[in-house]
Design a protein around this motif. Structure first.
Motif, PDB file in Angstrom:
ATOM      1  N   GLU A 154       0.833  -1.193   0.000  1.00  0.00           N
ATOM      2  CA  GLU A 154       0.000   0.000   0.000  1.00  0.00           C
ATOM      3  C   GLU A 154       0.872   1.249   0.000  1.00  0.00           C
ATOM      4  OE1 GLU A 154      -3.036   0.288  -0.859  1.00  0.00           O
ATOM      5  OE2 GLU A 154      -4.267   0.076   0.944  1.00  0.00           O
ATOM      6  N   SER A 189       1.151   7.550  -3.784  1.00  0.00           N
ATOM      7  CA  SER A 189       0.004   7.113  -4.574  1.00  0.00           C
ATOM      8  C   SER A 189       0.024   7.730  -5.962  1.00  0.00           C
ATOM      9  CB  SER A 189      -1.294   7.485  -3.855  1.00  0.00           C
ATOM     10  OG  SER A 189      -1.399   6.807  -2.629  1.00  0.00           O
ATOM     11  N   GLY A 225      -5.365   3.369  -3.263  1.00  0.00           N
ATOM     12  CA  GLY A 225      -4.827   2.211  -2.578  1.00  0.00           C
ATOM     13  C   GLY A 225      -4.873   0.963  -3.430  1.00  0.00           C
ATOM     14  N   ARG A 226      -4.201  -0.076  -2.940  1.00  0.00           N
ATOM     15  CA  ARG A 226      -4.131  -1.348  -3.660  1.00  0.00           C
ATOM     16  C   ARG A 226      -4.913  -2.449  -2.953  1.00  0.00           C
ATOM     17  NH1 ARG A 226       1.716   0.117  -4.422  1.00  0.00           N
ATOM     18  NH2 ARG A 226       1.928   0.751  -6.604  1.00  0.00           N
ATOM     19  N   LYS A 227      -5.039  -2.369  -1.671  1.00  0.00           N
ATOM     20  CA  LYS A 227      -5.739  -3.411  -0.933  1.00  0.00           C
ATOM     21  C   LYS A 227      -7.241  -3.179  -1.022  1.00  0.00           C
ATOM     22  CE  LYS A 227      -1.979  -4.440   2.278  1.00  0.00           C
ATOM     23  NZ  LYS A 227      -1.574  -4.601   3.691  1.00  0.00           N
TER      24      LYS A 227
END
Length: 686
Positions: free
Chosen positions: A100, A107, A169-171
């Motif tokens: 993350e 980001s 985010g990635r999660k």
């Protein structure tokens, strides 16, 4: 409610438009340019353009294309490929293996990689029924888990948010849990109204005005959704040039046109005009609508009529087409998803809409969603009760794509939009690719050559610090203060703003202010008259020197719970901290102090910077969230307090041309020691 919780979950991906460069060696047509061993090519003068291409045949992605299969044209002129890459997105794997970003900067850097993708899930809460929201949640969670790669970014947005509130985010675990926990996020045909909608009903009760209030509420909600989509498209355009996918969960829109019949008088309704002036309970002049003995919650009839006229004049069909044009320029693709599956009717049975009218409404909503997908190279998932199968089409469409790069043969730095067309020589292959880009300007090219990542003041710490100050904004705050200081004059100015009116009849309040500056301290009390929501006062601090100044203010009325706010200034750093003022319909066109840095587009912003003797006003400019100047005039002048003799540099700007979002205002002035610049961040709302 739930939509406000959802916006805290994660979001997005991106592309990068290279710096202007000059082609050193011409490659052969259709092939990437050869690169001398050990020596990178040196180019100046032409834009490096990357194009992401999504080819498909019979609905399935084509996986075996080569560079020679593609032809790229810019404004009709053929271009030579500089680079070619086939990207196949691998599975994201377990949540704990995803890295993350630790900050907003990380980001945005991740979003700038064209191999990462950006997805935004737009939950159109006012245009989704609660059972439809529940129906779509699990298929939507499955789609996100299926299409997201380990480096992709995803975010959630609702019409109640500004686009810059999206968290990247990635999660996906947070998104999934939030959707399951807040499953009734759809509010269409719900009984809950917001404060403004309640006021419309109060101004135009159905027993006297029929469906006028309902029509106003419908128009307000549809426009709010469209404005949020426009805000999102423009925000994503500022992040990256490559393709952005917007998964739009909605039951569609009627795209209401101008309706002058809304302005027709109903029954014995009086001709719209100003509210009559009377005497309030404290002997002060007031209108009936603002007299707590008569009306404690509703807008005045004149204010309602103003909104009525504004809403009646909306042309949402044209506004919708403007959004699609913006999306094409921004390389953003809409993937509209109707969570109802295969609807037989547009409205539930209790709505009692005539059958033919209901059918026309259903067709209009679905036509709008199909047009959205068709005109932005997306896919519409509609008229199918197997939502999982429909969403799989989107997943297949987005799991494989090609990255093409070329140096434009048009070397002009003119800032114009240039159209891109991609063809595949293999028959039967459909192409979705970005439709164009905006060329760099001379100023942007100069900045790129110098290695600056941002043009203008955004590259320095002052701009970053100013934008960071917006973190003090709290939607639920009852009271806010702002302060400015002058060490030379030994004076501190404190502005206060009450953001929530007391629930009981307003009998006035007191604001107690305590200030500590090193060894110096001072206190004062400001009396607020009934109906007064702002104040500005100043204190003398003997022995004021460099260092921190702690300011605390408490506002309270008889029997009410006090509201407290505090602020800290570093005198050696914040001697040019400005005061802010607002002027607009909510202030009755009076200039009033502003301590909350949120401003309506219907207001004017005024900034006043305390300066020393011999200072002169310079220039001023409005900056976007990336620090780039906008072509919106900011006037600069000076004024002097008659009582204290303090000199102020004044900046003034109308906010009407701005979309909702964060902005900076830079005011420059000269002093005997040289030029100084002050940057102030504000948030513009609808």
């Amino acid at each position: 409610m739930t939509s406000r919780r959802l916006h805290r979950t994660a979001g997005l991906v991106c592309l990068f438009l290279g710096a202007p460069l000059l082609l050193a060696q011409a490659p052969s047509p259709g092939q990437p340019a050869p690169r001398p061993a050990g020596q990178p090519p040196i180019r100046t003068g032409v834009n490096l353009v990357r194009v992401d291409v999504y080819p498909s045949k019979d609905g399935a992605p084509v996986m075996d294309l080569r560079a020679e299969d593609f032809e790229v044209f810019e404004d009709g002129a053929p271009q030579r490929l500089e680079s070619f890459e086939h990207v196949v997105v691998r599975s994201a794997g377990p949540q704990e293996d995803r890295i993350e970003p630790n900050s907003q900067r990380e980001s945005l850097q991740a979003a700038a990689d064209p191999r990462n993708r950006v997805f935004v899930i737009f939950l159109d809460t006012p245009h989704v029924m609660v059972d439809s929201a529940h129906h779509i949640n699990e298929p939507l969670i499955g789609l996100v888990d299926r299409i997201l790669g380990p480096d992709d970014l995803v975010g959630v947005m609702t019409p109640a948010m500004a686009a810059n509130q999206i968290t990247l985010g990635r999660k996906t675990q947070v998104i999934n849990e939030s959707l399951r926990r807040n499953w009734p996020w759809g509010t269409r045909f719900g009984l809950m109204l917001d404060d403004l909608e309640e006021k419309y009903v109060g101004c135009y009760p159905p027993v006297l005005y029929g469906d006028l209030a309902a029509e106003m509420i419908h128009r307000k909600r549809e426009r709010a959704t469209l404005e949020a989509l426009q805000d999102l498209v423009r925000y994503l355009h500022g992040i990256r040039e490559e393709r952005k996918a917007i998964l739009t969960i909605s039951e569609g829109w009627l795209l209401l046109r101008e309706n002058r019949d809304m302005m027709n008088l109903r029954g014995s309704e009086p001709v719209p005009g100003r509210e009559p002036i009377g005497v309030g309970p404290t002997g002060q002049p007031t209108t009936a609508a603002k007299d707590p003995r008569v009306n404690r919650g509703y807008m005045s009839k004149a204010e309602c009529d103003t909104d009525r006229m504004r809403l009646a004049m909306y042309d949402n069909e044209q506004f919708f087409r403007d959004i699609l044009d913006d999306a094409n320029r921004a390389n953003a693709s809409f993937y509209p998803i109707d969570p109802r599956g295969l609807p037989a009717f547009d409205t539930p049975i209790f709505a009692a809409l005539p059958l033919l009218l209901d059918k026309a409404h259903l067709k209009a909503r679905q036509d709008a969603m199909e047009e959205m997908a068709l005109n932005t190279d997306g896919i519409a998932v509609m008229n199918n009760n197997d939502l999982t199968r429909g969403l799989k089409r989107i997943a297949d469409d987005l799991t494989s794509y090609y990255l093409l790069g070329y140096y434009s043969t048009n070397t002009k730095l003119d800032g114009r939009f240039r159209g891109i067309r991609v063809r595949v020589k293999r028959p039967g292959v459909d192409i979705r690719a970005r439709r164009g880009y905006r060329a760099a300007t001379v100023e942007e090219a100069t900045s790129a050559r110098s290695g600056s990542t941002l043009a203008g003041p955004a590259s320095n710490a002052a701009f970053a610090a100013a934008m960071g100050s917006l973190g003090r904004i709290r939607p639920d705050a009852r009271f806010r203060i702002n302060a400015a200081a002058s060490a030379a004059a030994g004076t501190l100015w404190v502005a206060g703003e009450v953001l929530q009116a007391p629930p009981e009849p307003d009998t006035g309040a007191n604001a107690d202010i305590e200030v500590t500056a090193g060894a110096a301290s001072a206190t004062t009390r400001v009396a607020l008259k009934p109906g007064q929501r702002t104040f500005l006062t100043h204190l003398k601090l003997e022995g004021m020197s460099a260092g921190p100044i702690e300011v605390q203010a408490r506002v309270s009325n008889a029997g009410g719970t006090p509201a407290v706010d505090e602020i800290r200034l570093e005198l050696d750093q914040d001697t040019t901290r400005p005061l802010l003022f607002r002027r607009g319909p909510a202030t009755a066109n009076r200039v009033l102090p502003a301590a909350d840095f949120r401003f309506s587009r219907m207001e004017r912003l005024r900034i006043e910077v305390p300066v020393g003797p011999g200072s002169k006003p310079g220039s001023a400019q409005l900056l976007d969230r990336m620090g780039k100047p906008l072509d919106i005039p900011v006037s600069v002048s000076e004024r002097r307090d008659e009582g204290t003799g303090q000199l102020w540099i004044v900046g003034d700007v109308a906010l009407a041309p701005l979309a909702p979002g964060d902005y900076g205002v830079e005011v420059a002035f000269t002093t005997p020691a040289g030029e100084q610049r002050v940057i102030t961040a504000i948030r513009v709302t609808r």
